[in-house]
Design a protein around this motif. Structure first.
Motif, PDB file in Angstrom:
ATOM      1  N   GLY A  21      44.187  27.753  24.368  1.00 56.44           N
ATOM      2  CA  GLY A  21      43.531  28.836  23.631  1.00 56.44           C
ATOM      3  C   GLY A  21      42.941  29.932  24.489  1.00 56.44           C
ATOM      4  O   GLY A  21      42.084  30.690  24.023  1.00 56.44           O
ATOM      5  N   GLY A  73      38.640  28.648  20.401  1.00 57.08           N
ATOM      6  CA  GLY A  73      39.119  27.350  19.942  1.00 57.08           C
ATOM      7  C   GLY A  73      37.998  26.407  19.500  1.00 57.08           C
ATOM      8  O   GLY A  73      36.809  26.731  19.557  1.00 57.08           O
ATOM      9  N   LEU A  77      39.425  21.340  22.006  1.00 58.37           N
ATOM     10  CA  LEU A  77      40.273  22.181  22.836  1.00 58.37           C
ATOM     11  C   LEU A  77      39.467  22.798  23.986  1.00 58.37           C
ATOM     12  O   LEU A  77      39.975  22.951  25.103  1.00 58.37           O
ATOM     13  CB  LEU A  77      40.914  23.283  21.988  1.00 58.37           C
TER      14      LEU A  77
END
Length: 492
Positions: A21, A73, A77
């Motif tokens: 991300g 994110g 993550l």
């Protein structure tokens, strides 16, 4: 040499960050954030003993959003992005840090070894010029009280996040600094006074190495003159060497706790480690009294042959290649496709364009465009070669290719004949260091050039053109002979 991530490693890391991300333009922010959080969170003994939860890490990330933006994110993550960010070299993702350079790598490897042997406090100044290597420097000196000095306050803030255990300051703050250091490395391109100020920050047994661009060193202002006097009068200057780093010329100075003599010579980057190739040594007091900081004076005095030529007034140091020719500099390029002239295309007999490549460039790219009448000059496979660009042609200069353009009456064939001849070659060979050359275009421009009237220039021009034409014809005959020999020898 000082290692950094390879291009393949950087590509793979960029793809990994994207999976976590973090787009490419946000990687440095996340690296700064991860290093900062790692430092702050693990200052707490309980976190050191028990670790930190995913939730706490995510909440602390949010507290940095005002400075570093908000991570997009989720918690799970982010843990992956945070962990990975701590594993990569942070500076290869920083904006505008420059490219790797072999000479600088060898120099910094030497510098790091010297810093390891220093007592405790070490300062690296002017780090913008070698920022890509900062993480390695910090990793190699974990037991030192490490300080970094930068010119820009923005970089001070950024690096404080990346290296929270280090002391950060701007160059302007050095004069107000009260700390002393056991070893200092400095790179300076703007003001030689900054180097003189650093001398005051050395401890009693401290040592300093510094790269100062020749332009800054030879600045004629009163401030620069006072700084040079201060350095010479410190009683610490022990070495004055010429250094060509990434095509730019520097003076490499060494300061030790106390010195009676000063050595002059060439930095040698031809091996696997930096060496100093000494040409001349003088009492420091003699150097101080002379007040002369033009490296050429000492380099030429270190060569008996050159000294004899100059003493006989055959050449004058005031009349140089740069008096009659200018270096072709990068300039904005109109959009289009251009033939590229690489070092291997330049031959004694002219240009070998059999494998010359072409490149398409967008408008605005700054490139060195060589035109008809320019002298293309390069160092390739251990020897200098140069060729006159034919009229009506133009080429983009490839890596290591320089162009010299006549200012008025002197011509490119005249310069080729001189530099390829025994006297000019003597000056070029004076740049030799170990198994290589300490080549910078600025030194070629400072090479003494014979004064010549219009008739002498014309005669030399014709002599060079005729000889090169004959050489080119002989080269063609030899190539033809080699081609014909195939059929002859193979029975066809």
């Amino acid at each position: 040499m000082v290692p950094v991530m390879s291009a393949e490693d950087i590509h793979d890391a960029t793809e990994t960050f994207e999976r976590y991300g973090v787009p490419a333009d946000r990687i440095f922010n996340e690296v700064m954030r991860a290093r900062y959080l790692d430092y702050v969170l693990f200052l707490k003994p309980e976190n050191v003993q028990y670790g930190i939860s995913i939730e706490d890490l995510y909440e602390n990330m949010k507290k940095t959003s005002d400075r570093l933006g908000l991570y997009e994110g989720d918690e799970d993550l982010y843990v992956k992005a945070y962990t990975f960010a701590l594993r990569v070299d942070p500076m290869v993702f920083a904006p505008g840090v420059g490219e790797r350079n072999r000479q600088l790598q060898l120099l910094l490897a030497e510098v790091v070894e010297k810093a390891k042997k220093a007592k405790s406090k070490v300062l690296f100044s002017g780090v913008e010029s070698y920022m890509i290597y900062l993480a390695h420097i910090a990793d190699q000196l974990p037991d030192k009280r490490l300080a970094f000095a930068v010119k820009d306050d923005l970089w001070k803030k950024r690096l404080q996040l990346v290296f929270p255990r280090c002391r950060l300051m701007t160059t302007a703050e050095i004069e107000k600094d009260t700390e002393t250091y056991d070893y200092i490395f400095n790179e300076e391109t703007e003001n030689v006074g900054n180097t003189a100020a650093l001398l005051k920050r050395l401890s009693g047994e401290g040592a300093m190495d510094t790269l100062i661009s020749v332009e800054a060193m030879m600045d004629e202002s009163n401030e620069s003159g006072s700084a040079r006097q201060e350095m010479a009068g410190s009683g610490k200057l022990s070495a004055f060497y010429d250094a060509a780093v990434a095509g730019r010329e520097y003076d490499f100075l060494r300061f030790v706790p106390s010195s009676d003599t000063i050595s002059f010579g060439e930095t040698d980057f031809s091996g696997e480690s930096l060496k100093l190739d000494e040409k001349l040594s003088l009492p420091l007091e003699t150097f101080r009294e002379a007040g002369e900081w033009n490296y050429d004076i000492y380099a030429f005095n270190g060569s008996p042959a050159i000294q004899a030529i100059l003493s006989a007034n055959v050449l004058q140091m005031e009349h140089t290649v740069g008096s009659e020719y200018e270096l072709v500099k990068p300039a904005p390029l109109p959009k289009g496709t251009y033939a590229q002239l690489q070092a291997e295309n330049i031959e004694d007999y002219g240009l070998d364009l059999s494998d010359a490549a072409e490149g398409t460039f967008d408008e605005g790219n700054e490139e060195i465009l060589l035109k008809g009448g320019d002298l293309a000059f390069t160092l390739y496979r251990g020897r200098f070669t140069m060729a006159v660009i034919p009229e009506g042609l133009e080429f983009l200069a490839g890596h290591g290719v320089y162009g010299f353009r006549s200012r008025k009456a002197y011509t490119a064939p005249f310069l080729k004949l001189y530099l390829d001849g025994p006297v000019g070659h003597l000056f070029l060979e004076n740049m030799k260091a170990g198994n290589g050359y300490n080549l910078a275009a600025s030194r070629v421009l400072r090479t003494p050039l014979p004064s010549a009237d219009e008739e002498t220039i014309s005669q030399a021009d014709r002599l060079c053109r005729n000889a090169v034409s004959q050489l080119a014809a002989a080269e063609k005959k030899w190539k033809d002979a080699k081609r014909l020999s195939v059929g002859l020898m193979m029975g066809h």
